[in-house]
Design an enzyme around this catalytic site. Structure first.
Site, mmCIF file in Angstrom:
data_model
loop_
_atom_site.group_PDB
_atom_site.id
_atom_site.type_symbol
_atom_site.label_atom_id
_atom_site.label_comp_id
_atom_site.label_asym_id
_atom_site.label_seq_id
_atom_site.Cartn_x
_atom_site.Cartn_y
_atom_site.Cartn_z
ATOM 1 C CB THR A 34 -0.839 0.086 1.291
ATOM 2 O OG1 THR A 34 0.050 0.322 2.402
ATOM 3 C CG2 THR A 34 -1.644 -1.171 1.530
ATOM 4 C CG ASP A 35 1.466 5.951 -0.993
ATOM 5 O OD1 ASP A 35 2.468 5.938 -0.253
ATOM 6 O OD2 ASP A 35 1.244 6.869 -1.804
ATOM 7 C CD1 TRP A 36 5.331 4.917 4.955
ATOM 8 C CD2 TRP A 36 5.023 3.807 3.050
ATOM 9 N NE1 TRP A 36 6.328 3.976 4.837
ATOM 10 C CE2 TRP A 36 6.171 3.279 3.691
ATOM 11 C CE3 TRP A 36 4.628 3.222 1.845
ATOM 12 C CZ2 TRP A 36 6.925 2.227 3.166
ATOM 13 C CZ3 TRP A 36 5.393 2.174 1.312
ATOM 14 C CH2 TRP A 36 6.513 1.697 1.971
ATOM 15 N N GLY A 63 -2.148 4.228 3.253
ATOM 16 C CA GLY A 63 -3.183 4.189 2.218
ATOM 17 C C GLY A 63 -4.126 3.005 2.315
#
Ligand code: BGC
Length: 805
Positions: free
Chosen positions: A228-230, A232
């Site tokens: 995932t994005d941080w 996200g």
């Protein structure tokens, strides 16, 4: 399963723990099973390994590493070999610094020049983006380090990036926003892929069945893992079901417990969790076979070698936009330097990609190597944008005493950064006044621009030359002086169109999405696809860039999918040309763009030299995505293939006849007339609905409703409770203050655009989802009720964390 014997020994909780990070940058390790941890680091144009306090916004120091030019800059080189070399260098530095996974390249399509992160992305064109990104990935992975193309997908705005829903039709999705990722997956097999923060057509990308299962794993046969994005991750259970592996940063015990609970409730099968653990373990075990060092600084030889590579990369990427017989400068020319950037260059953007460079060349430091030691200097402007007449007057006086004033200017720190989008395409007022005043007293004025995305240039007709260096990395200064003095011949070409004004951009009416959604109403009409279809007047076309020599194209021929032509350097200076191949086609059957890039090659030729260039056209060259047959098809009829120096300078053409692969007409002209005519500003809601094949989702917030977990902190301004509104005002006050100071406060921007849900994803398990719900109760007006419950839940969460970890 490859690691069945290990997985069989693990408890469900332990397996669930593998699906979330151990810390901001590390994955979970288990000594008892010999499962090591791997280290992930940004980023796209240099390694940002933090030893001290960790953050994902580029706020705290990282170990010095080479700061290469950013992706937007390298895209102007159109040089695939260079991109691979940079990838290898990044991989090498990662190896020395103990990083197993590089969080890059960033490869979203530059849909609109306002996007704050455009400097981190390559281009408005998917082929150029995909080809360059694939080379980075190949280079990085050659070194036994994983690359992470990001942000998958349709992440085109920073405003409320964690909640915004990109509404895109399927054909545009495939042809514009996914196409580059498709190249990367098929050509370079990245081991990691980062999903984006945003939603796509109503689903968060990290848990998007169609995006992940149908397309990425299904059609493209992706074989790596997803991170995932941080912060996200939305619904972790759903993410794991749809093929996401790693939630980052470490989200702690609560996150693992969510997976355990889902298994107990039968929402997630244990065998599927085992499969995800196996897939992740496979990559972890493979990556840890690469011997990485854990140095606290790069080897001196690496630092020196890579500074040279960063220098060459900057040289290759500079674009000469205008030259009225003033460049290259003669050795007898008396020059003067103007601009704050002469002393403090803008060489990279702000945010998670920020690199602490091993060294930093500036014009001021290197100018004596070019015989400019006695050249006068003045500051010209304040980078905060605050205007001061005195600075302009000094510049006017300087300009009167030299043959050629060189103004170094462009976008400043406050203009482009992760976390915020620009609101206009203008350079700051004081810089514009400066260039106007200087050019008035000295018509030989040369402007050297910095910045990672298109800007308006009201001065374009008033100055003698314009050189665009984009964001040239730590060694960019010499590269610029090389171009100015003719030590090298510029060979960069724009990877994006420069419009005359923002209003001319096809998405300008719909960008950014201000509340819930962002409607991609312009469909396929992104960048030159739009400008060149409707033949709109522009400032500089896609693919444009001048040289100190001239090239001639001849003998164009096509055999099967192979195009060949002869390129000759007919000038008196050695130089490189980026030859570009465009497909031109008009259709009565379906919405079309007149022109698409289908190939390119950068060729170096000595003065007078000729070379036969052969370009293999990609399989997708003639295809479009048919939403009725749900396949890539070919339209029947005449196609023209043109080759030339840029998208509006096609020198030679050949015709090709193609048979249609299907007769299915998806959208008759009568239903979407403005799409057929490319009249993007007149596309009605009804036409967009026809294109989407469903009603347009409601975009406005319902301000009568209480705030929910996927609303953003910025929405606190209409919170029902005074506490919520108070927090908003405090945040806003500090945000405005930071803007006035000229330095964007990324922490504040991150929080402003963050969802409430993300609080539980960014606090390492200290705040769980239940606590977030009670925080919402407080800001929604039930202060005491929420607070009581919050305290109770915090105590309970603390106890659970202690017990299970
Ligand atoms: C950015 C990513 C980055 C991550 C880790 C996020 O805010 O969107 O691109 O890789 O932080 O720093």
């Amino acid at each position: 399963m490859k690691y069945q014997s290990i997985i069989e020994q693990m408890t469900v909780f332990e397996k669930a723990q593998m699906m979330t990070g151990k810390s901001t940058w590390e994955t979970k390790d288990f000594e008892k099973y010999n499962i090591p941890s791997i280290f992930l680091s940004d980023g796209p144009h240099g390694i940002r390994k933090q030893l001290g306090s960790a953050d994902h916004l580029g706020l705290n120091e990282s170990i010095p590493s080479t700061c290469f030019p950013t992706a937007a800059t390298i895209a102007n080189s159109w040089d695939l070999t260079l991109a691979e070399e940079i990838g290898e260098a990044l991989g090498q530095e990662a190896k020395e610094l103990g990083v197993n996974v590089i969080l890059g390249p960033g490869m979203n399509i530059k849909r609109n020049p306002l996007c704050g992160r455009n400097f981190e992305y390559f281009s408005e064109d998917p082929l150029l983006t995909g080809k360059l990104a694939a080379q980075y990935v190949k280079g990085i992975q050659k070194k036994g380090i994983a690359a992470t193309p990001k942000h998958f997908a349709v992440n085109s705005q920073e405003l409320r990036r964690m909640s915004n829903d990109s509404i895109v039709d399927e054909r545009t999705l495939r042809e514009i926003y996914l196409s580059a990722f498709e190249y990367v997956v098929k050509e370079a097999q990245p081991q990691f892929m980062m999903t984006s923060y945003n939603q796509l057509n109503g689903e968060y990308t990290n848990e998007h069945h169609h995006l992940l299962q149908d397309i990425l794993y299904g059609e493209w046969q992706y074989d790596g893992v997803i991170v995932t994005d941080w912060g996200g991750s939305n619904d972790h259970v759903k993410g794991v079901i749809e093929g996401s592996h790693l939630e980052m940063p470490g989200t702690g015990v609560p996150s693992a417990l969510e997976l355990v609970a889902a298994i107990e409730k039968g929402e997630l099968s244990e065998s599927l969790l085992d499969q995800r653990v196996d897939e992740l373990l496979d990559i972890v075990m493979t990556l840890t076979k690469t011997e990485v060092e854990n140095r606290t600084s790069l080897k001196a030889s690496t630092a020196t070698k890579h500074h040279q590579l960063a220098y060459r990369a900057a040289q290759e990427s500079i674009v000469l936009l205008k030259n009225e017989a003033v460049l290259p400068l003669k050795s007898t020319t008396k020059v003067g330097f103007i601009g704050d950037f002469v002393k403090v260059p803008r060489y990279q953007g702000a945010g998670s990609s920020v690199v602490n460079p091993t060294q930093l060349d500036t014009i001021e430091k290197v100018k004596q190597e070019y015989g400019f030691e006695d050249a006068p200097y003045c500051q010209g402007y304040h980078r905060s944008g605050v205007s001061e007449e005195l600075l302009i007057n000094q510049a006017i006086n300087l300009a009167k005493t030299v043959d050629v004033p060189l103004i170094f200017m462009g976008l400043t720190e406050i203009n482009e950064s992760e976390g915020m989008d620009r609101t206009h395409l203008s350079l700051s007022e004081d810089q514009l006044l400066l260039v106007e005043a200087v050019a008035k007293v000295n018509p030989k004025t040369v402007v050297v621009l910095s910045g990672g995305s298109a800007v308006e240039m009201p001065f374009a007709n008033k100055v003698a030359a314009i050189v665009h260096q984009y964001l040239g990395g730590q060694a960019g200064a010499r590269a610029v002086l090389d171009v100015l003095t003719g030590k090298i011949n510029p060979s960069g070409k724009l990877a994006e169109t420069y419009p005359l004004s923002l209003a001319d951009v096809a998405s300008s009416n719909y960008y950014p999405g201000l509340e819930k959604t962002s409607e991609y109403r312009e469909g396929l009409f992104v960048g030159y696809r739009y400008f060149n279809t409707v033949e709109k007047e522009i400032l500089y076309p896609f693919g444009f860039g001048l040289s100190y020599t001239q090239f001639e194209y001849s003998q164009l021929a096509i055999k099967d999918n192979q195009l060949s032509f002869v390129l000759t350097n007919i000038g008196e200076t050695d130089g490189a040309e980026v030859a570009q191949v465009y497909l031109e086609h008009e259709s009565t059957q379906r919405i079309y763009v007149k022109q698409q890039l289908i190939g390119f090659e950068k060729v170096f030729l000595k003065a007078g030299e000729s070379q036969t260039v052969t370009i293999e056209l990609p399989t997708r060259a003639f295809e479009y995505f048919n939403t009725a047959s749900e396949q890539w098809e070919v339209d029947g009829g005449q196609y023209s293939i043109g080759v030339g120096a840029h998208s509006r300078a096609i020198s030679l053409k050949v015709s090709v006849e193609k048979n249609a692969t299907t007769e299915v007409v998806e959208l008759p002209l009568a239903q979407v007339p403005h799409y057929f005519a490319g009249k993007v500003s007149q596309i009605s809601a009804k036409e967009f609905e026809t294109l989407l094949g469903r009603p347009i989702p409601e975009s406005s917030w319902d301000k009568t409703l209480p705030l929910q977990e996927n609303d953003t902190i910025s929405q606190l301004y209409y919170a029902k409770g005074w506490v919520g509104r108070g927090i908003y005002h405090v945040l806003n006050y500090f945000l405005e203050r930071s803007i006035k100071k000229g330095q964007p406060n990324l922490n504040l921007y991150f929080n402003y655009n963050m969802t409430f849900r993300a609080i539980s994803k960014m606090t390492g398990g200290m705040i769980n989802k239940e606590m977030v719900n009670h925080i919402l109760t407080i800001v929604n007006g039930q202060f005491f009720r929420g607070l009581g419950r919050l305290i109770k839940a915090a105590f309970h969460n603390h106890q659970t964390n202690k017990k299970v970890s």
